[in-house]
Design a protein around this motif. Structure first.
Motif, PDB file in Angstrom:
ATOM      1  N   GLU A 174      13.890  30.126  48.046  1.00 12.78           N
ATOM      2  CA  GLU A 174      13.986  31.064  49.175  1.00 12.78           C
ATOM      3  C   GLU A 174      15.426  31.505  49.390  1.00 12.78           C
ATOM      4  N   SER A 175      16.373  30.589  49.165  1.00 14.90           N
ATOM      5  CA  SER A 175      17.795  30.960  49.256  1.00 14.90           C
ATOM      6  C   SER A 175      18.112  32.046  48.231  1.00 14.90           C
ATOM      7  N   ILE A 176      17.590  31.859  47.032  1.00 18.54           N
ATOM      8  CA  ILE A 176      17.867  32.829  45.960  1.00 18.54           C
ATOM      9  C   ILE A 176      17.226  34.182  46.298  1.00 18.54           C
ATOM     10  N   PHE A 228      19.659  24.667  52.307  1.00 21.17           N
ATOM     11  CA  PHE A 228      18.895  25.772  51.722  1.00 21.17           C
ATOM     12  C   PHE A 228      18.103  26.477  52.815  1.00 21.17           C
ATOM     13  N   ALA A 229      17.644  27.688  52.475  1.00 19.18           N
ATOM     14  CA  ALA A 229      16.725  28.376  53.381  1.00 19.18           C
ATOM     15  C   ALA A 229      15.472  27.516  53.533  1.00 19.18           C
ATOM     16  N   LYS A 230      14.749  27.725  54.612  1.00 21.50           N
ATOM     17  CA  LYS A 230      13.464  27.034  54.774  1.00 21.50           C
ATOM     18  C   LYS A 230      12.622  27.379  53.552  1.00 21.50           C
ATOM     19  N   ARG A 242      25.619  36.480  40.393  1.00 22.15           N
ATOM     20  CA  ARG A 242      24.250  36.040  40.080  1.00 22.15           C
ATOM     21  C   ARG A 242      24.033  34.631  40.638  1.00 22.15           C
ATOM     22  N   ALA A 243      22.767  34.316  40.908  1.00 23.05           N
ATOM     23  CA  ALA A 243      22.447  32.968  41.410  1.00 23.05           C
ATOM     24  C   ALA A 243      21.273  32.414  40.632  1.00 23.05           C
ATOM     25  N   ARG A 244      21.267  31.100  40.474  1.00 22.39           N
ATOM     26  CA  ARG A 244      20.174  30.455  39.736  1.00 22.39           C
ATOM     27  C   ARG A 244      19.952  29.052  40.289  1.00 22.39           C
ATOM     28  N   LYS A 245      18.783  28.489  39.953  1.00 21.80           N
ATOM     29  CA  LYS A 245      18.521  27.087  40.279  1.00 21.80           C
ATOM     30  C   LYS A 245      19.050  26.227  39.139  1.00 21.80           C
ATOM     31  N   VAL A 246      19.685  25.111  39.477  1.00 22.64           N
ATOM     32  CA  VAL A 246      20.020  24.106  38.465  1.00 22.64           C
ATOM     33  C   VAL A 246      19.578  22.760  39.033  1.00 22.64           C
ATOM     34  N   ILE A 247      19.751  21.681  38.261  1.00 22.11           N
ATOM     35  CA  ILE A 247      19.229  20.367  38.671  1.00 22.11           C
ATOM     36  C   ILE A 247      20.391  19.441  39.005  1.00 22.11           C
ATOM     37  N   ASP A 248      20.265  18.714  40.105  1.00 23.37           N
ATOM     38  CA  ASP A 248      21.364  17.817  40.501  1.00 23.37           C
ATOM     39  C   ASP A 248      21.129  16.387  40.005  1.00 23.37           C
ATOM     40  N   SER A 249      22.072  15.497  40.341  1.00 27.15           N
ATOM     41  CA  SER A 249      22.051  14.131  39.794  1.00 27.15           C
ATOM     42  C   SER A 249      20.879  13.291  40.295  1.00 27.15           C
ATOM     43  N   ARG A 250      20.202  13.747  41.361  1.00 25.86           N
ATOM     44  CA  ARG A 250      19.014  13.028  41.842  1.00 25.86           C
ATOM     45  C   ARG A 250      17.747  13.596  41.223  1.00 25.86           C
TER      46      ARG A 250
END
Ligand code: 2PG
Ligand code: MG
Length: 403
Positions: free
Chosen positions: A60-62, A53-55, A11-19
């Motif tokens: 879009e990558s997901i 990431f995808a354009k 499975r894939a998901r969006k998460v938030i990075d340190s920026r």
């Protein structure tokens, strides 16, 4: 010994990075284990690294993953990391992984390795490091910076320290002492100048590169004497970022190619810096070679944007004698297997390895394990900040296995 462990789900998901930006995370389920990996993102990215990431970004990558990758991976043998990574590249079908994105490929590739390590009941560093000599790295921590990592900092991206303590714990801790002392020196000396923290939690202030050198030297001298321990100095010029029209543009003035080569050598010979990363822009393999020749064994000259963890670029660098070191970042090349190929080539050629974080990080600690697996001389991270300490503290835990 097991020879087949099928992937049950991915499975894939969006998460938030340190920026505060979105990145992607993947989960790989095997029958009795699970691996999760969140990929980091760079700001000073090399021209030849994979598209993160995808354009259109992480969404879009997901989407690409859901539509074209997920079902092809389910049922695949998780033990065959090489074939899995090759499949990821084939399903993407582009040179720079611009459909799936280097970050999604990295997250799946590393999540799979973590799931397998857990299934085999061994730590990730032992699973990946089977073929390498395993050793603990020294922490190389970013203490003052600028470049792409803050608004008003130095032209040079990073000034780093690496305490050569008896243990990893001691070294990582004394690096934080240097960081703290630099903060004090900056506010004592530069009354009226605003001081802040950059993306990697290094100090940033509107000072010149040479003022930063003076401050880092003063702080390391004091802390080194106090703790009776050697502290190495490092720098990442990230020179491509201020190279324009054939010249190097510092805030204080412009340098020609020859002047830049001499300046890099000056950091080694006169200023005593041991670790010197990307002192030359990333297409000039010959310029790098000149610096490496000038400094000899006194310093390690490290290629980051120069190589982008790419085996073909490293091969060229080895042939030309461009550097004595390489920075390793999985998401520059996109898979664990390609990273291992580069690391193997470096190891065989006697090139020093430094496993590195990215400026936009997650709390994932996989680079701590890779630094051990790859017999890295250093792990480059910040000195403070939760997402940096995730790596350092994991190495403190790993260190217990070495006694
Ligand atoms: C570098 C890295 C990490 P970024 O240039 O070495 O410090 O920065 O992740 O922005 O590429
Ligand atoms: Mg760099």
């Amino acid at each position: 010994m097991m020879s087949h462990i099928p992937i049950i789900d991915v499975r894939a998901r969006k998460v938030i990075d340190s920026r505060g930006n979105f990145t992607v995370e993947a989960t790989v389920d095997l029958e009795y284990s699970t691996g999760v990996c969140a990929a980091p993102s760079g700001a000073s990215t090399g021209a030849t690294e994979m598209q993160a990431f995808a354009k259109g970004g992480p969404d879009e990558s997901i989407k690409f993953f859901e539509k074209n990758v997920k079902n092809k991976i389910i049922g695949f043998n998780a033990l065959d990391q090489n074939s899995l990574d090759t499949l990821l590249r084939e399903l993407d079908g582009s040179e720079y992984l611009s459909n799936i994105g280097g970050n999604m490929a990295t997250a799946i590739s590393i999540a799979n390795a973590k799931a397998v390590a857990q299934a085999l009941d061994i730590p990730l560093y032992k699973y990946v490091g089977g073929m390498f000599s395993r050793s603990l790295p020294r922490p190389m921590g970013n203490v003052i910076g600028g470049g792409r990592h803050s608004k008003n900092g130095t032209t040079i991206q990073e000034f780093l320290v690496s305490t050569q303590g008896k243990t990893f714990l001691e070294s990582a801790y004394i690096n934080t002492r240097v960081h703290k002392r630099i903060g004090e020196l900056l506010s004592d000396k530069l009354k009226g100048v605003s001081v802040g923290l950059g993306d990697e939690k290094a100090w940033t202030a509107s000072i010149s590169d040479m003022e930063a050198v003076d401050i880092i030297k003063e702080a390391t001298k004091e802390i080194s004497a106090e703790h009776k321990v050697k502290i190495l100095l490092g720098t990442d010029f990230a020179a491509t970022e201020f190279f324009k029209d054939g010249k190097y543009h510092y805030r204080e003035g412009i340098k020609s190619r020859d002047e830049q080569i001499d300046f890099a050598a000056h950091f080694s010979k006169d200023l005593g810096f041991y670790f010197i990363e990307d002192p030359i822009e990333d297409t000039d393999f010959e310029g790098f070679a000149e610096v490496t020749k000038k400094v000899g064994k006194n310093s390690v000259i490290v290629g980051d944007d120069l190589y982008t963890t790419n085996p073909e670029r490293l091969k060229k660098g080895i042939e030309l004698g461009s550097t004595s070191g390489i920075l390793i970042k999985v998401n520059q090349i996109g898979t664990l297997s390609s990273t291992v190929e580069t690391v193997k080539m470096a190891t065989e050629a006697g090139i020093s390895r430094t496993v590195s974080h990215r400026s936009g990080e997650t709390t994932d600690d996989f680079i701590a394990h890779l630094s051990v697996a790859f017999g890295a001389e250093f792990i480059k991270t910040g000195t403070i900040g939760g997402e940096r300490l995730a790596k350092l503290n994991e190495l403190i835990r790993i260190e217990e296995d070495f006694f």
